[in-house]
Design a protein around this motif. Structure first.
Motif, PDB file in Angstrom:
ATOM      1  N   LYS A  33     -11.331  37.831  -4.957  1.00 31.78           N
ATOM      2  CA  LYS A  33     -12.476  36.945  -5.221  1.00 31.78           C
ATOM      3  C   LYS A  33     -11.969  35.506  -5.097  1.00 31.78           C
ATOM      4  CE  LYS A  33     -15.364  40.232  -6.783  1.00 31.78           C
ATOM      5  NZ  LYS A  33     -14.625  41.331  -6.175  1.00 31.78           N
ATOM      6  N   THR A  34     -11.898  35.039  -3.832  1.00 34.05           N
ATOM      7  CA  THR A  34     -11.248  33.739  -3.599  1.00 34.05           C
ATOM      8  C   THR A  34     -12.014  32.562  -4.188  1.00 34.05           C
ATOM      9  OG1 THR A  34     -12.297  33.650  -1.426  1.00 34.05           O
ATOM     10  CG2 THR A  34     -10.029  34.489  -1.513  1.00 34.05           C
ATOM     11  N   PHE A  35     -13.329  32.726  -4.422  1.00 35.69           N
ATOM     12  CA  PHE A  35     -14.110  31.663  -5.064  1.00 35.69           C
ATOM     13  C   PHE A  35     -14.240  31.915  -6.569  1.00 35.69           C
ATOM     14  CE2 PHE A  35     -16.069  30.820  -0.770  1.00 35.69           C
ATOM     15  CZ  PHE A  35     -15.647  29.500  -0.682  1.00 35.69           C
ATOM     16  N   GLY A  36     -13.529  32.916  -7.073  1.00 37.51           N
ATOM     17  CA  GLY A  36     -13.668  33.272  -8.478  1.00 37.51           C
ATOM     18  C   GLY A  36     -14.998  33.990  -8.695  1.00 37.51           C
ATOM     19  N   TYR A  37     -15.574  33.811  -9.894  1.00 36.94           N
ATOM     20  CA  TYR A  37     -16.824  34.505 -10.231  1.00 36.94           C
ATOM     21  C   TYR A  37     -17.947  33.496 -10.464  1.00 36.94           C
ATOM     22  CZ  TYR A  37     -14.009  38.701 -10.854  1.00 36.94           C
ATOM     23  OH  TYR A  37     -13.176  39.772 -10.640  1.00 36.94           O
ATOM     24  N   GLN A  38     -17.955  32.428  -9.645  1.00 34.29           N
ATOM     25  CA  GLN A  38     -18.913  31.345  -9.882  1.00 34.29           C
ATOM     26  C   GLN A  38     -20.368  31.792  -9.774  1.00 34.29           C
ATOM     27  OE1 GLN A  38     -17.904  27.379  -8.349  1.00 34.29           O
ATOM     28  NE2 GLN A  38     -16.154  28.311  -7.358  1.00 34.29           N
ATOM     29  N   ARG A  39     -20.597  32.854  -9.003  1.00 33.88           N
ATOM     30  CA  ARG A  39     -21.988  33.289  -8.802  1.00 33.88           C
ATOM     31  C   ARG A  39     -22.477  34.259  -9.883  1.00 33.88           C
ATOM     32  NH1 ARG A  39     -23.183  33.365  -2.697  1.00 33.88           N
ATOM     33  NH2 ARG A  39     -23.120  31.119  -2.338  1.00 33.88           N
ATOM     34  N   GLY A  76     -23.164  33.833 -12.979  1.00 30.79           N
ATOM     35  CA  GLY A  76     -24.275  33.253 -13.737  1.00 30.79           C
ATOM     36  C   GLY A  76     -25.562  33.204 -12.938  1.00 30.79           C
ATOM     37  N   VAL A  77     -25.433  32.915 -11.642  1.00 30.13           N
ATOM     38  CA  VAL A  77     -26.609  32.835 -10.764  1.00 30.13           C
ATOM     39  C   VAL A  77     -27.248  34.217 -10.642  1.00 30.13           C
ATOM     40  CG1 VAL A  77     -27.401  32.265  -8.428  1.00 30.13           C
ATOM     41  CG2 VAL A  77     -25.584  30.926  -9.482  1.00 30.13           C
ATOM     42  N   LEU A 106     -29.265  25.550 -26.835  1.00 27.95           N
ATOM     43  CA  LEU A 106     -29.000  25.809 -25.417  1.00 27.95           C
ATOM     44  C   LEU A 106     -29.269  24.596 -24.531  1.00 27.95           C
ATOM     45  CD1 LEU A 106     -30.520  29.385 -25.056  1.00 27.95           C
ATOM     46  CD2 LEU A 106     -28.104  28.810 -24.971  1.00 27.95           C
ATOM     47  N   TRP A 107     -30.123  23.696 -25.009  1.00 26.17           N
ATOM     48  CA  TRP A 107     -30.541  22.545 -24.189  1.00 26.17           C
ATOM     49  C   TRP A 107     -29.344  21.727 -23.708  1.00 26.17           C
ATOM     50  CZ3 TRP A 107     -30.671  17.084 -24.974  1.00 26.17           C
ATOM     51  CH2 TRP A 107     -31.412  16.400 -24.012  1.00 26.17           C
ATOM     52  N   ARG A 108     -28.301  21.655 -24.534  1.00 25.91           N
ATOM     53  CA  ARG A 108     -27.099  20.875 -24.177  1.00 25.91           C
ATOM     54  C   ARG A 108     -26.415  21.412 -22.927  1.00 25.91           C
ATOM     55  NH1 ARG A 108     -24.149  21.766 -29.146  1.00 25.91           N
ATOM     56  NH2 ARG A 108     -22.270  21.383 -27.913  1.00 25.91           N
ATOM     57  N   PHE A 109     -26.583  22.709 -22.672  1.00 22.78           N
ATOM     58  CA  PHE A 109     -25.900  23.330 -21.533  1.00 22.78           C
ATOM     59  C   PHE A 109     -26.858  23.626 -20.374  1.00 22.78           C
ATOM     60  CE2 PHE A 109     -23.708  24.737 -25.440  1.00 22.78           C
ATOM     61  CZ  PHE A 109     -22.466  24.175 -25.203  1.00 22.78           C
ATOM     62  N   SER A 110     -28.084  23.075 -20.409  1.00 26.63           N
ATOM     63  CA  SER A 110     -29.112  23.520 -19.456  1.00 26.63           C
ATOM     64  C   SER A 110     -28.906  23.034 -18.027  1.00 26.63           C
ATOM     65  CB  SER A 110     -30.510  23.156 -19.953  1.00 26.63           C
ATOM     66  OG  SER A 110     -30.639  21.758 -20.017  1.00 26.63           O
ATOM     67  N   GLY A 111     -27.796  22.345 -17.751  1.00 29.91           N
ATOM     68  CA  GLY A 111     -27.485  21.969 -16.368  1.00 29.91           C
ATOM     69  C   GLY A 111     -27.109  23.186 -15.546  1.00 29.91           C
ATOM     70  N   ASP A 112     -26.588  24.229 -16.216  1.00 25.75           N
ATOM     71  CA  ASP A 112     -26.183  25.467 -15.561  1.00 25.75           C
ATOM     72  C   ASP A 112     -27.427  26.345 -15.361  1.00 25.75           C
ATOM     73  OD1 ASP A 112     -25.326  28.316 -15.527  1.00 25.75           O
ATOM     74  OD2 ASP A 112     -23.315  27.430 -15.691  1.00 25.75           O
ATOM     75  N   VAL A 113     -27.681  26.823 -14.138  1.00 27.17           N
ATOM     76  CA  VAL A 113     -28.919  27.582 -13.871  1.00 27.17           C
ATOM     77  C   VAL A 113     -28.999  28.836 -14.737  1.00 27.17           C
ATOM     78  CG1 VAL A 113     -28.041  28.954 -11.908  1.00 27.17           C
ATOM     79  CG2 VAL A 113     -30.465  28.448 -12.054  1.00 27.17           C
ATOM     80  N   GLY A 161     -21.761  28.075  -7.000  1.00 30.79           N
ATOM     81  CA  GLY A 161     -22.377  28.449  -8.264  1.00 30.79           C
ATOM     82  C   GLY A 161     -23.534  27.493  -8.477  1.00 30.79           C
ATOM     83  N   SER A 162     -23.948  27.263  -9.726  1.00 25.68           N
ATOM     84  CA  SER A 162     -25.071  26.352  -9.919  1.00 25.68           C
ATOM     85  C   SER A 162     -24.608  24.897  -9.872  1.00 25.68           C
ATOM     86  CB  SER A 162     -25.786  26.649 -11.236  1.00 25.68           C
ATOM     87  OG  SER A 162     -24.873  26.549 -12.295  1.00 25.68           O
TER      88      SER A 162
END
Length: 316
Positions: free
Chosen positions: A73-79, A81-82, A136-143, A239-240
């Motif tokens: 997984k050369t990009f890691g697990y960034q997706r 969350g998506v 959760l609002w503090r972290f809402s930049g992440d999709v 990722g997001s």
């Protein structure tokens, strides 16, 4: 790595706390919804089950996102969350349809409800959902987190509507208010879910990131001194948050040392203006009509071909 881990740990703690609160509230709304014969409360319980699943999925995704890249997984697990956000949103679409169908049936066959019980449980729900949404609002930049935040915000509003509905039934005795509320809640769930389905699907299908114009990126790259033209340009989201770019760049023949300054200028423009940190740029001194291996988007082929033929007459 430590810079990623700290917000991640905070995120995981918030999600764990949210899980506990939501589970307790799901049980309460379902039990009291049956006792009060309130479809609005039962649909709230259903909505909250989906929230619980959303939080669990997001928790798993946050755990995976923190893991480093490997050879497989050369990009890691960034997706991760998506993908979690996409699955969440699809479940919510199904849930909203189920609630609407049940509510339409209830309009046909009215049932007497207990408005006071509805109001007490819903009041507890507003408090619980409001607390989780605020955390959760503090972290809402992440999709991924935003999908959970929207669930919770929607829940807070729909639970507040249940209180208003309970009051209306108490004063007017009109039981149709309860299923009517359920339909409004279902519409709210559907509206917020479709937005997340579209956003996550765009990332999963390697679409150009939202709020990013391909033409603007091309212009910024072509405005760098020494660049003749930019083609075979692809931009996508890992990722997001992280964006990647791959492109062919035509430059005049020059010593290697001069190439590196052009590359640095291009990367600098991409970082500062578009927050693109992961780039793969291939320099060429001839147009792609001589080298096969371009896969430019169809609408850009004509522009690309035009630029290639006249490439060397351009001077930037």
């Amino acid at each position: 790595m430590h810079m990623v881990a700290t917000p991640n740990r905070k995120m995981q703690r918030v999600l764990q706390f949210s899980m506990g609160l939501t589970l307790a509230y799901v049980v309460a709304t379902f039990v009291f919804g049956i006792r009060a014969h309130s479809l609005a409360l039962i649909s709230e319980a259903g909505h909250n089950v989906s929230d619980l699943l959303a939080i669990i999925l997001s928790f798993v995704a946050v755990y995976f996102q923190a893991r480093p890249a490997t050879e497989e997984k050369t990009f890691g697990y960034q997706r991760a969350g998506v993908l979690a956000a996409f699955v969440n949103a699809i479940m919510l679409v199904v849930l909203s349809v189920w609630i609407a169908i049940a509510a339409i049936h209830r309009l046909d066959v009215p049932v007497a409800v207990q408005p006071k019980l509805m109001m007490y449980v819903a009041a507890a729900g507003v408090l619980m959902n409001g607390t989780v949404a605020t955390l959760l609002w503090r972290f809402s930049g992440d999709v991924n987190i935003r999908s959970v935040f929207l669930h919770m915000l929607g829940d807070t509003l729909s639970t507040a509507a249940v209180i208003a509905g309970g009051a209306a039934i108490l004063f007017t005795g009109m039981t149709w208010i309860d299923p009517a509320l359920s339909i409004i809640i279902a519409a709210m769930i559907l509206w917020s879910s479709i937005g997340i389905v579209r956003e996550t699907l765009n990332i999963l299908l390697e679409g150009t990131p939202r709020n990013l114009q391909l033409a603007a990126v091309r212009n910024a790259m072509e405005s760098v001194e020494g660049v003749v033209n930019v083609h075979d340009l692809h931009i996508w989201s890992l990722g997001s948050h992280s964006r990647a770019l791959a492109s062919h760049v035509t430059i005049p023949e020059m010593p290697m040392s001069e190439c590196s300054s052009i590359l640095e200028a291009i990367n600098c423009a991409l970082r500062e203006r578009f927050h693109i940190h992961h780039t793969t740029i291939q320099f060429e001194t001839r147009g792609c009509e001589t080298t096969h291996g371009c896969s430019a988007p169809p609408q850009l082929e004509a522009v690309g071909a035009h630029d290639h033929h006249h490439g060397h007459s351009h001077s930037h």
